[in-house]
Design a protein around this motif. Structure first.
Motif, PDB file in Angstrom:
ATOM      1  N   ILE A   4      -2.223  -7.559  12.700  1.00  0.00           N
ATOM      2  CA  ILE A   4      -2.292  -8.154  11.363  1.00  0.00           C
ATOM      3  C   ILE A   4      -0.909  -7.979  10.738  1.00  0.00           C
ATOM      4  CG2 ILE A   4      -3.367  -7.992   9.070  1.00  0.00           C
ATOM      5  CD1 ILE A   4      -5.866  -6.814  10.474  1.00  0.00           C
ATOM      6  N   GLU A   5      -0.323  -9.097  10.310  1.00  0.00           N
ATOM      7  CA  GLU A   5       1.053  -9.038   9.806  1.00  0.00           C
ATOM      8  C   GLU A   5       1.166  -9.768   8.486  1.00  0.00           C
ATOM      9  OE1 GLU A   5       2.889 -10.749  13.504  1.00  0.00           O
ATOM     10  OE2 GLU A   5       4.659  -9.877  12.527  1.00  0.00           O
ATOM     11  N   VAL A   6       1.642  -9.069   7.480  1.00  0.00           N
ATOM     12  CA  VAL A   6       1.875  -9.687   6.177  1.00  0.00           C
ATOM     13  C   VAL A   6       3.356  -9.523   5.880  1.00  0.00           C
ATOM     14  CG1 VAL A   6       1.311  -9.565   3.723  1.00  0.00           C
ATOM     15  CG2 VAL A   6      -0.457  -9.109   5.406  1.00  0.00           C
ATOM     16  N   ASN A   7       4.033 -10.645   5.629  1.00  0.00           N
ATOM     17  CA  ASN A   7       5.481 -10.575   5.457  1.00  0.00           C
ATOM     18  C   ASN A   7       5.926 -11.268   4.171  1.00  0.00           C
ATOM     19  OD1 ASN A   7       8.127 -10.006   6.060  1.00  0.00           O
ATOM     20  ND2 ASN A   7       8.383 -11.788   7.408  1.00  0.00           N
ATOM     21  N   LYS A   8       6.366 -10.470   3.226  1.00  0.00           N
ATOM     22  CA  LYS A   8       6.862 -10.965   1.927  1.00  0.00           C
ATOM     23  C   LYS A   8       5.880 -11.935   1.264  1.00  0.00           C
ATOM     24  CE  LYS A   8      11.620 -10.306   3.024  1.00  0.00           C
ATOM     25  NZ  LYS A   8      12.801 -10.045   2.681  1.00  0.00           N
ATOM     26  N   LEU A   9       4.626 -11.660   1.409  1.00  0.00           N
ATOM     27  CA  LEU A   9       3.587 -12.565   0.897  1.00  0.00           C
ATOM     28  C   LEU A   9       3.586 -12.566  -0.633  1.00  0.00           C
ATOM     29  CD1 LEU A   9       1.289 -14.300   2.191  1.00  0.00           C
ATOM     30  CD2 LEU A   9      -0.246 -12.421   1.627  1.00  0.00           C
ATOM     31  N   THR A  23       4.495  -6.734   2.112  1.00  0.00           N
ATOM     32  CA  THR A  23       4.811  -6.654   3.540  1.00  0.00           C
ATOM     33  C   THR A  23       4.146  -5.416   4.148  1.00  0.00           C
ATOM     34  OG1 THR A  23       6.972  -7.700   3.215  1.00  0.00           O
ATOM     35  CG2 THR A  23       6.696  -6.401   5.227  1.00  0.00           C
ATOM     36  N   PHE A  24       3.333  -5.633   5.173  1.00  0.00           N
ATOM     37  CA  PHE A  24       2.814  -4.506   5.956  1.00  0.00           C
ATOM     38  C   PHE A  24       2.225  -5.040   7.257  1.00  0.00           C
ATOM     39  CE2 PHE A  24      -0.853  -5.826   3.401  1.00  0.00           C
ATOM     40  CZ  PHE A  24      -1.889  -5.819   4.313  1.00  0.00           C
ATOM     41  N   GLY A  25       1.911  -4.144   8.167  1.00  0.00           N
ATOM     42  CA  GLY A  25       1.303  -4.555   9.430  1.00  0.00           C
ATOM     43  C   GLY A  25       0.208  -3.585   9.824  1.00  0.00           C
ATOM     44  N   VAL A  26      -0.719  -4.088  10.630  1.00  0.00           N
ATOM     45  CA  VAL A  26      -1.744  -3.207  11.197  1.00  0.00           C
ATOM     46  C   VAL A  26      -1.634  -3.323  12.715  1.00  0.00           C
ATOM     47  CG1 VAL A  26      -4.175  -2.532  11.158  1.00  0.00           C
ATOM     48  CG2 VAL A  26      -3.238  -3.850   9.238  1.00  0.00           C
ATOM     49  N   SER A  43      -7.953  -7.968  -2.593  1.00  0.00           N
ATOM     50  CA  SER A  43      -8.763  -9.117  -2.146  1.00  0.00           C
ATOM     51  C   SER A  43      -7.888 -10.359  -1.987  1.00  0.00           C
ATOM     52  CB  SER A  43      -9.880  -9.406  -3.154  1.00  0.00           C
ATOM     53  OG  SER A  43     -10.719  -8.302  -3.272  1.00  0.00           O
ATOM     54  N   THR A  44      -6.919 -10.523  -2.887  1.00  0.00           N
ATOM     55  CA  THR A  44      -6.023 -11.682  -2.801  1.00  0.00           C
ATOM     56  C   THR A  44      -5.265 -11.659  -1.470  1.00  0.00           C
ATOM     57  OG1 THR A  44      -5.778 -11.657  -5.202  1.00  0.00           O
ATOM     58  CG2 THR A  44      -4.105 -12.872  -3.964  1.00  0.00           C
ATOM     59  N   THR A  45      -4.755 -10.503  -1.093  1.00  0.00           N
ATOM     60  CA  THR A  45      -4.029 -10.383   0.177  1.00  0.00           C
ATOM     61  C   THR A  45      -4.949 -10.726   1.346  1.00  0.00           C
ATOM     62  OG1 THR A  45      -2.702  -8.611  -0.802  1.00  0.00           O
ATOM     63  CG2 THR A  45      -2.657  -8.793   1.595  1.00  0.00           C
ATOM     64  N   MET A  46      -6.177 -10.214   1.286  1.00  0.00           N
ATOM     65  CA  MET A  46      -7.118 -10.463   2.392  1.00  0.00           C
ATOM     66  C   MET A  46      -7.497 -11.946   2.472  1.00  0.00           C
ATOM     67  SD  MET A  46      -9.532  -7.148   2.238  1.00  0.00           S
ATOM     68  CE  MET A  46      -9.265  -5.785   3.343  1.00  0.00           C
ATOM     69  N   ARG A  47      -7.684 -12.572   1.315  1.00  0.00           N
ATOM     70  CA  ARG A  47      -8.023 -14.012   1.321  1.00  0.00           C
ATOM     71  C   ARG A  47      -6.886 -14.828   1.933  1.00  0.00           C
ATOM     72  NH1 ARG A  47     -10.128 -13.228  -3.788  1.00  0.00           N
ATOM     73  NH2 ARG A  47      -8.273 -14.130  -4.726  1.00  0.00           N
ATOM     74  N   HIS A  48      -5.642 -14.420   1.658  1.00  0.00           N
ATOM     75  CA  HIS A  48      -4.502 -15.103   2.266  1.00  0.00           C
ATOM     76  C   HIS A  48      -4.482 -14.892   3.781  1.00  0.00           C
ATOM     77  CE1 HIS A  48      -3.064 -15.698  -1.834  1.00  0.00           C
ATOM     78  NE2 HIS A  48      -2.197 -16.564  -1.340  1.00  0.00           N
ATOM     79  N   LEU A  49      -4.822 -13.672   4.197  1.00  0.00           N
ATOM     80  CA  LEU A  49      -4.846 -13.399   5.646  1.00  0.00           C
ATOM     81  C   LEU A  49      -5.889 -14.266   6.345  1.00  0.00           C
ATOM     82  CD1 LEU A  49      -4.341  -9.553   5.776  1.00  0.00           C
ATOM     83  CD2 LEU A  49      -3.135 -11.186   7.235  1.00  0.00           C
ATOM     84  N   LEU A 183      -8.525  -3.778   8.852  1.00  0.00           N
ATOM     85  CA  LEU A 183      -7.930  -3.618   7.520  1.00  0.00           C
ATOM     86  C   LEU A 183      -9.101  -3.416   6.563  1.00  0.00           C
ATOM     87  CD1 LEU A 183      -5.510  -3.762   5.537  1.00  0.00           C
ATOM     88  CD2 LEU A 183      -5.877  -6.226   5.405  1.00  0.00           C
ATOM     89  N   LEU A 184      -9.097  -2.280   5.867  1.00  0.00           N
ATOM     90  CA  LEU A 184     -10.272  -1.897   5.083  1.00  0.00           C
ATOM     91  C   LEU A 184      -9.873  -1.545   3.651  1.00  0.00           C
ATOM     92  CD1 LEU A 184     -13.300  -0.016   5.945  1.00  0.00           C
ATOM     93  CD2 LEU A 184     -11.750   1.422   4.702  1.00  0.00           C
TER      94      LEU A 184
END
Ligand SMILES: Nc1ncnc2c1ncn2[C@@H]1O[C@H](COP(=O)(O)OP(=O)(O)OP(=O)(O)O)[C@@H](O)[C@H]1O
Ligand SMILES: [Mg+2]
Length: 307
Positions: A4-9, A23-26, A43-49, A183-184
């Motif tokens: 799981i990768e979030v980059n400058k979201l 920015t983070f990774g799992v 929740s916003t980050t998760m919805r984007h993922l 991711l929890l």
């Protein structure tokens, strides 16, 4: 490589709301706890993922797939438990489960019956009339029923009674052993403590810190309250290079958190002072994170790595 990768979201909803440069990774097989106050952006980050929202800038990826471009593939492969479960009118639990299976076009295992039994949920009632906890259980069943390797769980146990929370924690422990990447998000510290390998902390839409759960637990044991014999001793200690969490000169007392690598410096500084008493605290993860929730500027002091 992170699964799981979030980059400058970034998604700016205006008036300071949204997520900014997150920015983070799992890593594969890891459980990352996602913590932060109400409205922080979990929740916003998760919805984007999951690809339900489109970012203004930055990227979210799961298993190398861009969340916006590959939304349908992600829906198929990832178990998602949303923060709020929207349930359609007039369906029974069983019909809702079938609908989710068809919508996601999931293949492979079907663990629905096993999970309904484990969480003691009868699927025959109308979903609209289910209690909050029953709706949550139904969401857990639908997130896990196709046995996905990757899971995004947004406050999975909110509304579950303590017995069910325990059952859920044991269940996730087993899933972790089977190599799942999770991711929890959670406000329940005992759950975070029991399950998470690392913890990412978000506040006001910005990721503040990522910490190893083991470091936090270990670091917590090394907090001391020291009372000195005189204000001169207090001053000498304060200026020794060891930074206290807080100090009160008139009381000749300070609280200091000592990471392992600073143990020698701490003992050297102490040896030059006359100490009246010293007390070691065992602080729970909950107390530790309350510093952060309550806007404590010293949060992060004490050997905890910043992101
Ligand atoms: N679609 C939207 N339009 C406008 N603002 C939004 C939208 N979605 C989320 N927000 C705002 O973005 C911020 C982050 O919300 P989010 O739901 O991600 O918080 P959260 O960390 O999940 O909080 P909680 O712990 O309460 O679930 C909040 O201020 C929220 O009001
Ligand atoms: Mg939320």
């Amino acid at each position: 490589m992170s699964v799981i990768e979030v980059n400058k979201l970034t998604k700016d909803y205006g008036r300071g709301r949204g997520i900014f440069d997150v920015t983070f990774g799992v890593h594969k097989g890891e459980t990352l706890g996602f913590l932060g106050p109400n409205g922080a952006g979990k929740s916003t980050t998760m919805r984007h993922l999951m690809g339900f929202s489109k970012p203004q800038s930055g990227t979210a990826k799961i298993d190398g797939l861009d969340s916006t471009l590959k939304h349908h593939e992600i829906l198929k492969n990832v178990g998602y438990l949303p923060g709020e479960v929207a349930l359609p009118e007039g369906l029974t639990g069983r019909e809702f489960i079938s609908m989710m299976k068809n919508m996601r076009k999931t293949k492979g295992a079907d663990r629905a019956d096993e999970l309904l039994k484990l969480f003691e949920l009868s699927p025959d009632g109308n979903v609209k009339r289910m209690s909050i906890g029953e709706k949550r259980k139904l969401a857990v069943v639908t997130a896990f029923m196709s046995d996905p390797d990757i899971l995004l769980l947004d406050e999975p146990t909110s509304g579950l009674d303590p017995v069910m929370q325990e059952i859920f924690i044991d269940f996730i422990r087993e899933e972790k052993k089977r190599g799942k990447t999770i991711l929890l998000s959670s406000h329940i510290f005992s759950e975070v403590e029991a399950l998470c390998d690392r913890i990412a902390i978000i506040k006001d839409g910005r990721l503040i810190s990522t910490v190893d759960a083991a470091d936090v637990k270990h670091g917590l044991k090394n907090e001391f309250t020291i009372e000195f014999d005189s204000t001169d001793d207090f001053d000498r200690f304060i200026h020794s290079g060891v930074t206290p969490e807080n100090g009160d000169k008139s009381a000749k007392k300070c609280v200091v958190c000592v990471p392992d690598e600073q143990t020698n410096d701490f003992l050297t500084a102490l040896s030059k002072c006359s100490v009246r008493s010293m007390e070691e605290h065992s602080v729970s993860l909950e107390e530790y994170f309350m510093h952060f929730y309550k806007n404590d500027k010293t949060f992060g002091v004490g050997g905890v790595k910043n992101a």
